[in-house]
Write an enzyme that holds these catalytic residues in place. Structure first.
Site, mmCIF file in Angstrom:
data_model
loop_
_atom_site.group_PDB
_atom_site.id
_atom_site.type_symbol
_atom_site.label_atom_id
_atom_site.label_comp_id
_atom_site.label_asym_id
_atom_site.label_seq_id
_atom_site.Cartn_x
_atom_site.Cartn_y
_atom_site.Cartn_z
ATOM 1 C CE LYS A 259 14.778 -4.015 24.988
ATOM 2 N NZ LYS A 259 15.763 -4.244 23.903
ATOM 3 C CG ASP A 264 20.230 -5.561 26.847
ATOM 4 O OD1 ASP A 264 20.621 -6.677 27.265
ATOM 5 O OD2 ASP A 264 19.978 -5.319 25.643
ATOM 6 C CE LYS A 271 23.279 -4.800 24.880
ATOM 7 N NZ LYS A 271 23.168 -4.874 23.416
ATOM 8 C CG ASP A 282 17.429 -2.052 26.148
ATOM 9 O OD1 ASP A 282 17.076 -1.517 25.082
ATOM 10 O OD2 ASP A 282 17.660 -3.267 26.265
ATOM 11 C CG ASP A 341 22.597 -8.265 23.534
ATOM 12 O OD1 ASP A 341 21.836 -7.643 24.303
ATOM 13 O OD2 ASP A 341 23.521 -7.737 22.898
ATOM 14 C CD GLU A 343 17.312 -7.443 25.797
ATOM 15 O OE1 GLU A 343 18.130 -7.888 24.972
ATOM 16 O OE2 GLU A 343 17.062 -6.226 25.910
ATOM 17 N NE ARG A 345 14.933 -10.056 18.975
ATOM 18 C CZ ARG A 345 15.705 -10.022 17.895
ATOM 19 N NH1 ARG A 345 15.657 -11.000 17.005
ATOM 20 N NH2 ARG A 345 16.539 -9.019 17.688
HETATM 21 N N1 BES Z 1 18.885 -3.137 23.570
HETATM 22 C C1 BES Z 1 19.543 -3.713 22.458
HETATM 23 C C2 BES Z 1 19.428 -2.849 21.194
HETATM 24 C C3 BES Z 1 20.155 -1.525 21.204
HETATM 25 C C4 BES Z 1 21.442 -1.421 20.710
HETATM 26 C C5 BES Z 1 19.513 -0.397 21.642
HETATM 27 C C6 BES Z 1 22.072 -0.200 20.689
HETATM 28 C C7 BES Z 1 20.146 0.824 21.615
HETATM 29 C C8 BES Z 1 21.424 0.911 21.129
HETATM 30 C C9 BES Z 1 18.941 -5.066 22.114
HETATM 31 O O1 BES Z 1 18.449 -5.794 23.192
HETATM 32 C C10 BES Z 1 20.022 -5.888 21.476
HETATM 33 O O2 BES Z 1 21.006 -6.106 22.113
HETATM 34 N N2 BES Z 1 19.813 -6.287 20.228
HETATM 35 C C11 BES Z 1 20.783 -7.016 19.493
HETATM 36 C C12 BES Z 1 20.084 -8.089 18.710
HETATM 37 C C13 BES Z 1 21.000 -9.123 18.127
HETATM 38 C C14 BES Z 1 21.627 -9.941 19.223
HETATM 39 C C15 BES Z 1 20.215 -10.021 17.191
HETATM 40 C C16 BES Z 1 21.522 -6.051 18.555
HETATM 41 O O3 BES Z 1 20.890 -5.134 18.026
HETATM 42 O O4 BES Z 1 22.719 -6.223 18.395
HETATM 43 ZN ZN ZN Z 2 17.798 -4.615 24.825
HETATM 44 ZN ZN ZN Z 3 19.965 -6.934 24.180
#
Ligand code: BES
Ligand code: ZN
Ligand code: ZN
Length: 494
Positions: A259, A264, A271, A282, A341, A343, A345
């Protein structure tokens, strides 16, 4: 589609890190050199140690005399790999900035606690990582203050061969760990998809590796709907980078998928602003796989490795994908994006499907800073491993143990796939509130049919607020040792 090599001058902050010192393995102590002597608590026969009033040899404790630095390992029965790595980091991160040459002495009793090959792995990793500070954009970065040129590692009969083997394997590998840490550290306005392509070009020029770069047009042509959906709000161009190392004698193919979200923001599902700056990390999964293929080629391992990095930027904008929008993925599934968010995946789904279609790998592993929920479960101490295939799980767990790069298996099965129902499309990109790391893994599993596949969620280990073990704070370089060891294990299969 094949990319031309760019001819512009590479700026300092992008130069591929090299190991700036020589290491000699020797059984002869050099009295001219300062000795870094590691000692167990209450276990030193050195009369000087006994006479040091304020030194109890606790883990990472250091006292300096004119010719010796004593570094505590703590009590032998409390020492584990993380603690040994931490003691190495404490000592080396000081020594490399103060001494041009030094020698390292380890107690013979150490190998009863931590195997000599693991000790060597931790030692060379800590040494190399310590000599690469990531304050790359300072006018006077710490790299200019590095002193170390030559390190002697004192060996005994039992360890000489093990240390020499480790030196050949692990020392060059650290340059790639630092290469990963370098691109991780560069912020979103520097480390764009096109910049990552430049790094991939560098690697392809140096090793027997070919590179194919897919830009906007090529991605449209292959129907990479997920990659394109994420990048819609960005002014930067997306890239899918495909590196191929195909040596003579390779029997198996391993696909490494990463990824690479260069920033992000969350997109329209934006966020909160606190800590949002951390989302420059990210792209850690992409950084890990791109530098791992270099480390694997460097070791000339007889296994075909395909590395796929999906480089995008997740931004809110008039053109950005909106919550509820539906896109068609490269595999043909229609996906309702209820949360922009989630994204990573979307990008990985296309990469995994493309890797399977084009290369039919035996094994496929993806690395991604995919969910915040994995931090809740495993903190910064383990990458979460998700797979329904026990064979690849065992391989990864063994590679993790042997490389001292820690992993922990997490659940993935139909229960979590059932969370991804959409009223109007084939799937929803998010599940319900709980079990977020597993429903994310379940989403990825929709794009894999034939290979033995595992997903590693590195959101906890990829970048860290506090250093631990051989991982320095912020960009950790996690994954290179694990993936190289995994490739070695697959190369050794009949
Ligand atoms: N890049 C983030 C995940 C992340 C969070 C990485 C904190 C490192 C530290 C990812 O794209 C994301 O935002 N995931 C969301 C998914 C949710 C919206 C289902 C998350 O983990 O909150
Ligand atoms: Zn992300
Ligand atoms: Zn995200």
């Amino acid at each position: 589609m094949a990319t031309k090599k760019t001819t512009e001058k590479i700026p300092d902050y992008l130069k591929y890190p090299e190991i700036p010192f020589k290491v000699n393995i020797t059984d002869k102590s050099d009295n001219e050199r300062v000795t870094l002597e590691f000692v167990f608590a209450n276990d030193s026969d050195d009369p000087v140690v006994i006479s040091l009033p304020f030194f109890s040899a606790g883990n990472g404790e250091i006292v300096q005399t004119s010719k010796k630095w004593y570094i505590g390992l703590g009590k032998a029965d409390e020492l584990d790999e993380t603690a040994l790595g931490a003691a190495f980091m404490k000592a080396f991160s000081k020594a490399v900035f103060s001494l041009e040459e030094f020698q390292i002495k380890l107690p013979a009793a150490l190998y009863k606690v931590i195997r000599a090959d693991k000790t060597a792995n931790l030692l060379f990793t800590a040494l190399g990582v310590s000599a690469y500070p990531v304050d790359l954009l300072k006018k006077e970065g710490r790299i200019k203050k590095l002193k170390v040129k030559s390190v002697n590692l004192l060996s005994i009969k039992k360890t000489t061969e093990i240390f020499n083997t480790a030196k050949k394997r692990i020392l060059p590998q650290v340059a790639h760990i630092n290469g990963m840490r370098q691109v991780q550290s560069l912020p979103g306005n520097y480390m764009t998809a096109v910049m990552m392509q430049k790094r991939a070009e560098d690697i392809a020029a140096k090793y027997p590796i070919t590179l194919k770069s897919f830009g906007q047009k090529e991605l449209e042509k292959i129907g990479a709907g997920g990659i394109l959906a994420v990048n819609r709000g960005s002014v930067e161009e997306p890239r899918m980078l495909v590196l191929d190392y195909n040596p003579k004698g390779a029997k198996k193919t391993l696909a490494l998928v990463g990824k690479g979200v260069t920033f992000d923001t969350g997109g329209i599902s934006i966020k909160p602003s606190s800590d949002m700056h951390e989302m420059k990390y990210d792209m850690s999964g992409a950084a890990a796989v791109v530098h791992s293929i270099a480390a694997i080629a460097e070791q000339k391992l007889p296994v075909r490795v395909i590395c796929l990095a999906g480089m995008v930027e997740n931004m809110p904008d008039g053109a950005a994908i909106k919550p509820g929008d539906v896109y068609t993925s490269l595999k043909g599934h229609t996906i309702e994006v209820q949360n922009t968010d989630a994204e990573g995946r979307l990008v990985l789904g296309d990469l995994l499907a493309y890797a399977e279609k084009e290369y039919k790998p035996d094994y496929m592993v993806n690395l991604a800073t995919l969910t915040g929920a994995i931090l809740v479960a495993l903190a910064s101490y383990y990458a979460g491993v998700f797979t329904e295939d026990n064979e690849i799980a065992a391989l990864i767990e063994k590679a993790g143990a042997d490389s001292t790069e820690p992993v922990w298996r997490m659940p993935l099965n139909r229960l979590f796939r059932d969370m991804l129902k959409s009223d109007i499309a084939d799937y929803n990109n998010i599940g319900q509130r709980w079990g977020g790391s597993s429903s994310a893994a379940a989403f990825l599993s929709l794009f894999v049919e034939n290979s033995k596949w595992a997903h590693l969620d590195i959101a906890g280990v990829g970048f860290i607020k506090e250093d631990h073990g051989v991982y320095p704070k912020v960009a950790s370089g996690y994954g290179i040792r694990l993936l190289t060891e995994l490739a070695a294990k697959i190369a050794a299969e009949k």
